[in-house]
Design an enzyme around this catalytic site. Sequence first.
Site, PDB file in Angstrom:
ATOM      1  N   SER A 118       5.230  -4.774  -1.396  1.00  0.00           N
ATOM      2  CA  SER A 118       4.076  -3.949  -0.905  1.00  0.00           C
ATOM      3  C   SER A 118       3.128  -4.360  -1.496  1.00  0.00           C
ATOM      4  O   SER A 118       2.761  -4.892  -2.809  1.00  0.00           O
ATOM      5  CB  SER A 118       4.409  -2.656  -1.558  1.00  0.00           C
ATOM      6  OG  SER A 118       3.120  -1.783  -1.662  1.00  0.00           O
ATOM      7  N   SER A 119       1.709  -4.114  -0.721  1.00  0.00           N
ATOM      8  CA  SER A 119       0.411  -4.417  -1.289  1.00  0.00           C
ATOM      9  C   SER A 119      -0.054  -3.591  -2.587  1.00  0.00           C
ATOM     10  O   SER A 119      -1.045  -4.057  -3.243  1.00  0.00           O
ATOM     11  CB  SER A 119      -0.613  -4.347  -0.351  1.00  0.00           C
ATOM     12  OG  SER A 119      -0.774  -2.882   0.117  1.00  0.00           O
TER      13      SER A 119
END
Lengths: 384, 130
Positions: free
Chosen positions: B59-60
């Site tokens: 995930s960013s």
Amino acid sequence: MELTREEESALKGEQGETMQTAYRILVATGEATDAERLVPIKWAHLSGVNYNTIGDAGEEFLSNISKEARVKVKTSLNPMGFDIDNVENYNLSENFISKQLSIKKSYETMGVMPSFSCIPYEIFENPEEGTQVSFAESNAAIHANSFDKLKTNKESAFSALASALTGKSPYSSLRKESSSKLTIRMKVENPDELTYGMLGFFAGKVGNESVNVSGVGKMDHRSCKSLCGGMGTSGTCAKFDFDKDNPESEKIDFDENEMNKIYDELNTCEKGDLITLGSPQLGLEEISDLVYRLKGRSFKKKCMIFCPRVVKEQATKLGHVDKLTNAGCEILSDCCTCLTPLIKKDEVDGVTTNSIKGAYYLQNSNGVGVNLKPLSKIIEDETK
Amino acid sequence: MRKILVHGKVKGTILKSQNPINFLGTMDKKTGIINDKSHDLFQKSVKDRILVFPYGIGSSVGAYTIYSIKSNNSAPLAMVCEKVDLTVATGCALANIPLITVTKDEFSLLENGKEVSLDTDLPNPIIFPG
């Protein structure tokens, strides 16, 4: 990347620490995405709002940066974790609520509009054709590029925030004119919004940057949103073209077989304990349509409807909220199905929804089963 | 491909991984220790090392983890990757940790435990002493 003298000076820290951080983010993102320079943008839409996703680290960062940072352009905001008006129905911890309110306050202090919506394209007036914007929410970026004739990268929470603070964004691939390298031939007949959501999910998986789709007729607004939500969930693509066939593009079919594979991946249970509508959030048109379709019928189980606050206010004035509440719905503003802390696996086994994006996150983040159906079927099966 | 993503100048010891790193999922944000049993840096801390790994995954929001390890004084001095990804790029930008990508050949020359200097303003940003 080529920077102007002023941009160089900001990167060196001559305009303060906040500007330095913002330009460092823009330069890192620009180098990563092969941008040769920065371009001015007129509107930023930020993600990274829900405490459920950004956690303590995000809350602390925003609290620190908001002491100095102020946005330079119109800036709107993605949904947060709950609707303060009915959060007491949902057994959320005090820590969650106070951290979420701290995040809200930090964004407001920076001058961000507290829209808490993943459908900025539906609740704000769109700027003129070709305007450069900076949208972090994936369905909104895809909608802006595909249907609103705006130009945006699929921004990260950080590059969009940096764009809001500087009024600039890297000039990367999707901002430039180019044709899609892949064409998807739509072969499924009589599609509904669920079909379009699966088409979007398929496109996100097989495509890269942008995808051309041939063979789709006119889509209603619900289907357009579903298509964008699906694509944003499964990949890094951020644009649809329609019937812009480039002779050199690779061709791939979306047929019943491909659709069924996605359905089987995302439909994981036979029935839901509750229903959710919205991800993307519902607009006024969809809420009015729901009232019309119900024709006085009521849901047999709780139906959570997610929409922006401004839409709820309009729907209240029109009498829709009363009708829907009487029909077993709870209307929640400021939040959405996607990454919601309001649905917990120790309380719920399965959720019925028509949202592909919602289905993906309910399954992978909330850990609950998902029963996927188009709205017409939900009304047929779940109301009396 | 060689890219300078976040500028800076540091000197330190290489901690090298052959595996991609998922910052959000597998790194303790207080200590900078990797807690994924299947990772080749399991139980190792990235603190004050020049962290060399192929690329980031996950995930960013992992960018915030990089910001956290820096705030908790557990961050690497710099990161060197073979492939660029937006999570590591934005995380290093937030935390002001120098970040470069290098070619496959250069990547293979960077050995665990070696001392190197990194200066992003030089045409060859990595210098092996001696």
